[in-house]
Scaffold this motif. Sequence first.
Motif, short mmCIF file in Angstrom:
data_model
loop_
_atom_site.label_atom_id
_atom_site.label_comp_id
_atom_site.label_asym_id
_atom_site.label_seq_id
_atom_site.Cartn_x
_atom_site.Cartn_y
_atom_site.Cartn_z
N LEU A 435 0.83 -1.21 0.00
CA LEU A 435 0.00 0.00 0.00
C LEU A 435 0.86 1.26 0.00
O LEU A 435 0.57 2.22 -0.73
N ASP A 436 1.95 1.22 0.79
CA ASP A 436 2.85 2.39 0.83
C ASP A 436 3.37 2.69 -0.56
O ASP A 436 3.35 3.84 -1.02
N ALA A 437 3.81 1.61 -1.25
CA ALA A 437 4.37 1.79 -2.60
C ALA A 437 3.31 2.35 -3.54
O ALA A 437 3.55 3.27 -4.31
N LYS A 438 2.10 1.79 -3.45
CA LYS A 438 0.99 2.25 -4.32
C LYS A 438 0.70 3.72 -4.07
O LYS A 438 0.50 4.50 -5.00
N ARG A 439 0.68 4.09 -2.79
CA ARG A 439 0.32 5.47 -2.44
C ARG A 439 1.41 6.45 -2.89
O ARG A 439 1.12 7.54 -3.37
N LYS A 440 2.68 6.00 -2.73
CA LYS A 440 3.80 6.87 -3.17
C LYS A 440 3.72 7.07 -4.68
O LYS A 440 3.86 8.17 -5.20
N GLU A 441 3.47 5.96 -5.37
CA GLU A 441 3.36 5.98 -6.84
C GLU A 441 2.28 6.98 -7.26
O GLU A 441 2.46 7.78 -8.18
N VAL A 443 1.12 9.56 -5.57
CA VAL A 443 1.53 10.94 -5.29
C VAL A 443 2.48 11.43 -6.40
O VAL A 443 2.34 12.54 -6.91
N LEU A 444 3.41 10.53 -6.80
CA LEU A 444 4.38 10.90 -7.86
C LEU A 444 3.68 11.26 -9.17
O LEU A 444 4.10 12.17 -9.89
N HIS A 445 2.62 10.52 -9.46
CA HIS A 445 1.92 10.74 -10.74
C HIS A 445 0.84 11.79 -10.67
O HIS A 445 0.17 12.05 -11.66
N SER A 446 0.63 12.37 -9.51
CA SER A 446 -0.46 13.37 -9.45
C SER A 446 0.08 14.79 -9.63
O SER A 446 1.25 15.05 -9.55
#
Length: 446
Positions: A435-441, A443-446
Amino acid sequence: MEQKNSKSISGFSKLSKDEKIQWIAQHFYENTDEVTKDLKRFWQADEDLQKTIDGFSENTISNFIFPFGVAPNFVINGETYCVPMVIEESSVVAAASSAAKFWFNRGGFKAEIIDTVKIGQVHFTWKGDFEQLQSHFPAIQQQLLDDTSHITANMRKRGGGVLKIELLNMTDSEPDYYQLRVSFETCDSMGANFINSVLEEFGRSLKHFIANCNGIEEKDCTIIMAILSNYTPDCLVRVSVESKIEDLGQFPGMDAVTFAQKFHKAIRIATIDPYRATTHNKGIFNGIDAVVLATANDFRAIEANGHTYAARDGQYRSLSSCSIEDGTFRFWMDIPLTVGTVGGLTKLHPLAKRSLEMLGHPSARELMGIIAAVGLAQNFAAVRSLVTTGIQKGHMKMHLMNVLNHLSANEEEIEAATIHFECHHISFSSVRDFLDAKRKEKVLHS
Ligand code: MEV
């Protein structure tokens, strides 16, 4: 309130609920305000309801919540039930529902009440001659029945009461020790209060009879105790399912014949090995306890009874049995169950009342059949998983959902995690990292 040291107190029961919480929060926690808030969070807004719940026990400070679920599609003796279950363990209701569905199209469960006899005992010591006591026993029995007729009148009107009184000489095991073993029929009630009231009166009556009987020399009889027995091997239900093996269908990784043989062997193992039998029977009680709790019956009594019955020949064994004969797979269980559908908390607990309504206001006999069927279904589902995919597949799916909920995953994250963890190891940290990785991903793409 007298305070002896920081962790003990006298007069606690006299405190108000607020004061009780205050004392506990102050003496057992650092975060007093948070704990107070948590304990009060589960109080019922409806004060009458809260009062009812508080009345069930003592020193209540909050309500401990368990999930109330249902397992639909249970066919038992041709009737279809939606069964209420109160249990905190994930997978249990899902497993019961899945087994109910499996047997739904294969004739359902057959439940047969073998008998409904409950047992109580008056334990006493007496130093006299047993034969003398025995010779007076017909008169003693009559006296006991007469002296309790005011207690038994209503139960007799309902078709129950005292069925039999036996005098047992236990002096081979313990000096001067005798026992009245009393059989009861308590109709639709569990009957604990009724039985105990009768037994206590029997004790007084017996002592009085011996002290005043001309033909008995030794007058000194000591009543040690009078109490029901939770072991009721004659309050017994038999529940079974059966199917032609070819109608069992396909199982993950195996055909019906292989499944039936592995299943049969698994039951044999639980019959001969107490280590496996304990886990096997625990699975049965996963289902039984859940229905027993949902209907506000006494799950401790039910457990004690079942486990003693499982050890009735001197070794603890599987409660369920399986046979394969002439191409027919048969799976069944005999189990003692003492339950009530009137009295006790059955009507007082608002959700227990709803549970019994959901089951169509069953008699105690009908409820015995329903509870036994859920126990057998639970056992079927557990052993089916164990001999096919293994138990962890299903458990881990539920665990994944619990962890995702705990980490406040949204729908998109749940969907992604479900796909990802089809073929990855599930643990709290692996789900959190995912989940952490998904959420970081994101944020990076937003
Ligand atoms: C888990 O609560 C129950 C089981 O262990 C029962 C069994 O092993 O038969 C799955």
